[in-house]
Design a protein around this motif. Structure first.
Motif, PDB file in Angstrom:
ATOM      1  N   HIS A 103      -3.920  -3.924   2.250  1.00 28.28           N
ATOM      2  CA  HIS A 103      -5.263  -3.363   2.128  1.00 28.28           C
ATOM      3  C   HIS A 103      -5.714  -2.527   3.315  1.00 28.28           C
ATOM      4  O   HIS A 103      -6.348  -1.504   3.129  1.00 28.28           O
ATOM      5  CB  HIS A 103      -6.277  -4.488   1.871  1.00 28.28           C
ATOM      6  CG  HIS A 103      -7.618  -4.031   1.380  1.00 28.28           C
ATOM      7  ND1 HIS A 103      -7.768  -3.111   0.353  1.00 28.28           N
ATOM      8  CD2 HIS A 103      -8.888  -4.361   1.759  1.00 28.28           C
ATOM      9  CE1 HIS A 103      -9.065  -2.913   0.137  1.00 28.28           C
ATOM     10  NE2 HIS A 103      -9.755  -3.646   0.969  1.00 28.28           N
ATOM     11  N   HIS A 110      -3.469  -9.198  -1.594  1.00 23.51           N
ATOM     12  CA  HIS A 110      -3.803  -7.853  -1.119  1.00 23.51           C
ATOM     13  C   HIS A 110      -4.913  -7.870  -0.075  1.00 23.51           C
ATOM     14  O   HIS A 110      -4.759  -7.329   1.021  1.00 23.51           O
ATOM     15  CB  HIS A 110      -4.220  -6.971  -2.302  1.00 23.51           C
ATOM     16  CG  HIS A 110      -4.526  -5.560  -1.890  1.00 23.51           C
ATOM     17  ND1 HIS A 110      -3.563  -4.703  -1.413  1.00 23.51           N
ATOM     18  CD2 HIS A 110      -5.694  -4.859  -1.868  1.00 23.51           C
ATOM     19  CE1 HIS A 110      -4.123  -3.537  -1.120  1.00 23.51           C
ATOM     20  NE2 HIS A 110      -5.405  -3.608  -1.374  1.00 23.51           N
ATOM     21  N   HIS A 113       0.834   3.436  -2.516  1.00 22.51           N
ATOM     22  CA  HIS A 113      -0.039   4.479  -3.090  1.00 22.51           C
ATOM     23  C   HIS A 113       0.754   5.617  -3.732  1.00 22.51           C
ATOM     24  O   HIS A 113       0.487   6.798  -3.468  1.00 22.51           O
ATOM     25  CB  HIS A 113      -0.992   5.016  -2.018  1.00 22.51           C
ATOM     26  CG  HIS A 113      -2.093   4.064  -1.667  1.00 22.51           C
ATOM     27  ND1 HIS A 113      -3.356   4.152  -2.211  1.00 22.51           N
ATOM     28  CD2 HIS A 113      -2.113   2.981  -0.855  1.00 22.51           C
ATOM     29  CE1 HIS A 113      -4.109   3.171  -1.715  1.00 22.51           C
ATOM     30  NE2 HIS A 113      -3.374   2.437  -0.906  1.00 22.51           N
ATOM     31  N   HIS A 157      -3.777  -1.187   5.744  1.00 22.82           N
ATOM     32  CA  HIS A 157      -2.806  -0.161   6.161  1.00 22.82           C
ATOM     33  C   HIS A 157      -2.559  -0.174   7.673  1.00 22.82           C
ATOM     34  O   HIS A 157      -2.322   0.865   8.272  1.00 22.82           O
ATOM     35  CB  HIS A 157      -3.287   1.249   5.772  1.00 22.82           C
ATOM     36  CG  HIS A 157      -3.337   1.509   4.303  1.00 22.82           C
ATOM     37  ND1 HIS A 157      -2.797   2.635   3.729  1.00 22.82           N
ATOM     38  CD2 HIS A 157      -3.879   0.805   3.291  1.00 22.82           C
ATOM     39  CE1 HIS A 157      -3.014   2.621   2.420  1.00 22.82           C
ATOM     40  NE2 HIS A 157      -3.670   1.510   2.133  1.00 22.82           N
ATOM     41  N   ASP A 202       0.813  -1.218   0.000  1.00 18.83           N
ATOM     42  CA  ASP A 202       0.000   0.000   0.000  1.00 18.83           C
ATOM     43  C   ASP A 202       0.849   1.273   0.000  1.00 18.83           C
ATOM     44  O   ASP A 202       0.650   2.161   0.827  1.00 18.83           O
ATOM     45  CB  ASP A 202      -0.963  -0.040   1.192  1.00 18.83           C
ATOM     46  CG  ASP A 202      -1.971  -1.179   1.059  1.00 18.83           C
ATOM     47  OD1 ASP A 202      -3.027  -0.969   0.461  1.00 18.83           O
ATOM     48  OD2 ASP A 202      -1.670  -2.305   1.521  1.00 18.83           O
ATOM     49  N   ASP A 219      -1.725  -2.139  -4.180  1.00 22.96           N
ATOM     50  CA  ASP A 219      -1.838  -0.681  -4.076  1.00 22.96           C
ATOM     51  C   ASP A 219      -0.457  -0.024  -4.169  1.00 22.96           C
ATOM     52  O   ASP A 219      -0.106   0.865  -3.382  1.00 22.96           O
ATOM     53  CB  ASP A 219      -2.573  -0.257  -2.797  1.00 22.96           C
ATOM     54  CG  ASP A 219      -4.071  -0.557  -2.857  1.00 22.96           C
ATOM     55  OD1 ASP A 219      -4.530  -1.130  -3.869  1.00 22.96           O
ATOM     56  OD2 ASP A 219      -4.767  -0.209  -1.899  1.00 22.96           O
TER      57      ASP A 219
HETATM   58 FE   LIG Z   1      -4.264   0.676   0.112  1.00 26.90          FE
END
Ligand SMILES: [Fe+2]
Length: 278
Positions: free
Chosen positions: A198, A159, A15, A200, A13, A55
């Motif tokens: 997913h 994920h 991002h 975090h 994640d 992510d």
């Molecule tokens: Fe995420």
């Protein structure tokens, strides 16, 4: 590679946005990933491979994937990604075409062989949807992978967590088909754990009789709030990564949580005469 000890770092994640853009107009995700990579690329952390459990980017734009690749370029070890709900399968495949031979279509499942350890990288995404799902195709792939190397300890990485965390707005978009996945994993004693992203947040539980966990993000955390009506929000908590270690004294997988960024120390416990410092 030290075959007696295998260390696999898990980033999840991240991002990443295009250069100069902040996630949610707030989070400098590139800075956080760069710090994480600096930690993993330098001694004393002996990392043999890096898995990225989804992510990678925020909006799956090609320039976001290019930025991700640039940020992880200081890593000299193999890097193995699977998509999350913020990714897009074809864009992820294009971004890593020079490193990994991902399937030309469908779920982007693949195997990461790291010495005597395997990681089954399972694509849990449902294109266009925030939740995940174990499809018949994905389950058949995982069954085959686990059956073909029964002597090798295998970590299952995906994920979407197939278990609940209590963070309700995330639990409603976790991995569907968990019962079938659990039944499958229980049939393969070489499975040594399951790890996800997913949410975090660092979350630890059991699934199919195995250690099961969610790795933290190196950037923003989903806020800890177990109220049934907790609104979706994020908080800037200390960033961290997980290190999955085999051969740390036993042959079981041992997972370490490692904070990213400067920590004070190390300081000795004992003086020069071997006495505990008073
Ligand atoms: Fe995420």
């Amino acid at each position: 590679m030290n075959e007696s000890r295998i260390v696999i770092a898990q980033i999840t994640d991240s991002h990443i946005r295009a250069p100069g853009r902040l996630a949610y107009c707030k989070v400098d995700t590139a800075h956080h990933l760069a710090q994480t990579v600096a930690l993993l690329a330098a001694p004393p952390v002996p990392v043999d491979a890096v898995i990225v459990t989804g992510d990678l980017t925020d909006f799956a734009a090609d320039e976001e994937y290019a930025h991700f690749r640039k940020l992880v370029s200081p890593l000299s070890v193999p890097i193995y990604p699977v998509p999350g709900n913020h990714d897009e399968r074809a864009a992820l495949r294009r971004a890593f075409a020079d490193l990994i031979d991902l399937p030309a279509e469908g779920p982007q499942c693949h195997v990461a062989d790291v010495g005597r350890v395997r990681v089954a990288m399972v694509d849990s995404t449902v294109p266009g949807a925030p939740h995940g799902e174990m499809t018949a195709t994905t389950l058949a792939w995982l069954d085959r992978v686990l059956a073909e190397a029964p002597e090798r300890p295998t970590l299952v990485a995906l994920h979407h967590p197939p278990f609940l965390t209590g963070v309700r707005h995330m639990d409603v978009q976790n991995c569907r088909g968990a019962d079938a996945l659990e039944e499958l994993l229980r049939r393969h004693p070489n499975v040594c754990g399951l790890t996800c992203g997913h949410v975090h947040r660092t979350v630890i539980t059991t699934f199919a009789g195995q250690a099961a966990m969610i790795a933290p993000s190196p950037a923003h955390a989903v806020s800890f709030d177990l109220a049934a009506d907790a609104p979706p929000s994020f908080s800037m908590e200390p960033p961290a990564v997980l290190l999955h270690v085999w051969g740390a004294g036993s042959d079981a997988m041992t997972t370490h949580w490692l904070p990213v960024g400067r920590s004070d120390g190390p300081y000795p416990f004992f003086d020069d005469a071997g006495r505990l410092i008073d």
